[in-house]
Design an enzyme around this catalytic site. Sequence first.
Site, PDB file in Angstrom:
ATOM      1  N   ASP A  28      65.771  -0.592 -78.245  1.00 25.77           N
ATOM      2  CA  ASP A  28      64.575   0.191 -78.569  1.00 25.77           C
ATOM      3  C   ASP A  28      64.933   1.214 -79.643  1.00 25.77           C
ATOM      4  O   ASP A  28      65.964   1.894 -79.556  1.00 25.77           O
ATOM      5  CB  ASP A  28      64.063   0.896 -77.300  1.00 25.77           C
ATOM      6  CG  ASP A  28      62.695   1.506 -77.500  1.00 25.77           C
ATOM      7  OD1 ASP A  28      61.745   1.052 -76.850  1.00 25.77           O
ATOM      8  OD2 ASP A  28      62.569   2.448 -78.325  1.00 25.77           O
ATOM      9  N   ILE A  29      64.076   1.307 -80.654  1.00 20.21           N
ATOM     10  CA  ILE A  29      64.339   2.181 -81.797  1.00 20.21           C
ATOM     11  C   ILE A  29      64.479   3.643 -81.360  1.00 20.21           C
ATOM     12  O   ILE A  29      65.208   4.408 -81.978  1.00 20.21           O
ATOM     13  CB  ILE A  29      63.212   2.035 -82.858  1.00 20.21           C
ATOM     14  CG1 ILE A  29      63.638   2.556 -84.212  1.00 20.21           C
ATOM     15  CG2 ILE A  29      61.910   2.675 -82.425  1.00 20.21           C
ATOM     16  CD1 ILE A  29      64.308   1.517 -85.040  1.00 20.21           C
ATOM     17  N   ASN A  84      54.986  -0.619 -69.026  1.00 18.30           N
ATOM     18  CA  ASN A  84      53.713   0.073 -69.182  1.00 18.30           C
ATOM     19  C   ASN A  84      52.642  -0.964 -69.488  1.00 18.30           C
ATOM     20  O   ASN A  84      52.776  -1.705 -70.466  1.00 18.30           O
ATOM     21  CB  ASN A  84      53.801   1.093 -70.323  1.00 18.30           C
ATOM     22  CG  ASN A  84      54.843   2.168 -70.066  1.00 18.30           C
ATOM     23  OD1 ASN A  84      55.077   2.545 -68.928  1.00 18.30           O
ATOM     24  ND2 ASN A  84      55.474   2.659 -71.118  1.00 18.30           N
ATOM     25  N   GLN A  91      51.183   2.285 -72.610  1.00 14.18           N
ATOM     26  CA  GLN A  91      51.590   1.159 -73.467  1.00 14.18           C
ATOM     27  C   GLN A  91      51.124   1.416 -74.894  1.00 14.18           C
ATOM     28  O   GLN A  91      49.929   1.617 -75.135  1.00 14.18           O
ATOM     29  CB  GLN A  91      51.009  -0.165 -72.946  1.00 14.18           C
ATOM     30  CG  GLN A  91      51.498  -1.369 -73.740  1.00 14.18           C
ATOM     31  CD  GLN A  91      51.020  -2.708 -73.192  1.00 14.18           C
ATOM     32  OE1 GLN A  91      50.171  -2.770 -72.308  1.00 14.18           O
ATOM     33  NE2 GLN A  91      51.551  -3.786 -73.737  1.00 14.18           N
ATOM     34  N   HIS A  97      56.383  -5.988 -72.789  1.00 11.86           N
ATOM     35  CA  HIS A  97      57.812  -5.649 -72.836  1.00 11.86           C
ATOM     36  C   HIS A  97      58.217  -4.855 -71.617  1.00 11.86           C
ATOM     37  O   HIS A  97      57.426  -4.104 -71.053  1.00 11.86           O
ATOM     38  CB  HIS A  97      58.147  -4.867 -74.105  1.00 11.86           C
ATOM     39  CG  HIS A  97      57.321  -3.632 -74.291  1.00 11.86           C
ATOM     40  ND1 HIS A  97      56.030  -3.664 -74.782  1.00 11.86           N
ATOM     41  CD2 HIS A  97      57.582  -2.337 -74.036  1.00 11.86           C
ATOM     42  CE1 HIS A  97      55.546  -2.435 -74.826  1.00 11.86           C
ATOM     43  NE2 HIS A  97      56.473  -1.616 -74.368  1.00 11.86           N
ATOM     44  N   HIS A  99      61.187  -2.116 -70.459  1.00 10.66           N
ATOM     45  CA  HIS A  99      62.249  -1.225 -70.895  1.00 10.66           C
ATOM     46  C   HIS A  99      63.399  -1.310 -69.893  1.00 10.66           C
ATOM     47  O   HIS A  99      63.168  -1.236 -68.683  1.00 10.66           O
ATOM     48  CB  HIS A  99      61.779   0.233 -70.916  1.00 10.66           C
ATOM     49  CG  HIS A  99      60.645   0.511 -71.850  1.00 10.66           C
ATOM     50  ND1 HIS A  99      60.824   1.070 -73.092  1.00 10.66           N
ATOM     51  CD2 HIS A  99      59.306   0.333 -71.726  1.00 10.66           C
ATOM     52  CE1 HIS A  99      59.651   1.231 -73.688  1.00 10.66           C
ATOM     53  NE2 HIS A  99      58.714   0.784 -72.878  1.00 10.66           N
TER      54      HIS A  99
END
Length: 130
Positions: A28-29, A84, A91, A97, A99
């Site tokens: 994740d960025i 989410n 979300q 997705h 996490h």
Amino acid sequence: MCIFCSIINNEIPSYKLYEDDDVLAFLDISQTTFGHTVVIPKKHVTNILECDDETYEKLMKVIKQLATKIYQKTNAKGINILHNANEAAGQTVMHMHYHIIPRYDENDKLNIEFLENPDKNIEKAYELLK
Ligand code: 5GP
Ligand code: ZN
């Protein structure tokens, strides 16, 4: 175009940690904690509320394997798995997705707290949901 579909298609670069025909995982960025990873189905579905069982099962299998690997390699003390679903639940990217968030100590950048609802009605919830 969906940003995660663009990552699947290599139109946007990412740090990929896992890939097979159906599932992709990448860092994740935001790196909310060190090693924060997202795991996605390659098939574009919005979230768990719209996902078919086959896609879901494939995703879950990878999440389990990857969560264990990330936990071990980072020497994390714990791990949160978070999904989410819909804007109301936070979300922001409308491609399903999960996490994987390794946890290190109470000062890391994630805070999840289950506060007691002063207006709770557990009997009503039970009658509705049983
Ligand atoms: P959500 O809030 O929808 O559950 O989480 C979306 C996540 O996607 C966020 O944690 C955000 O940092 C991550 N994200 C958004 N855009 C990109 C991107 O272009 N690359 C990567 N690696 N992560 C992204
Ligand atoms: Zn998509």
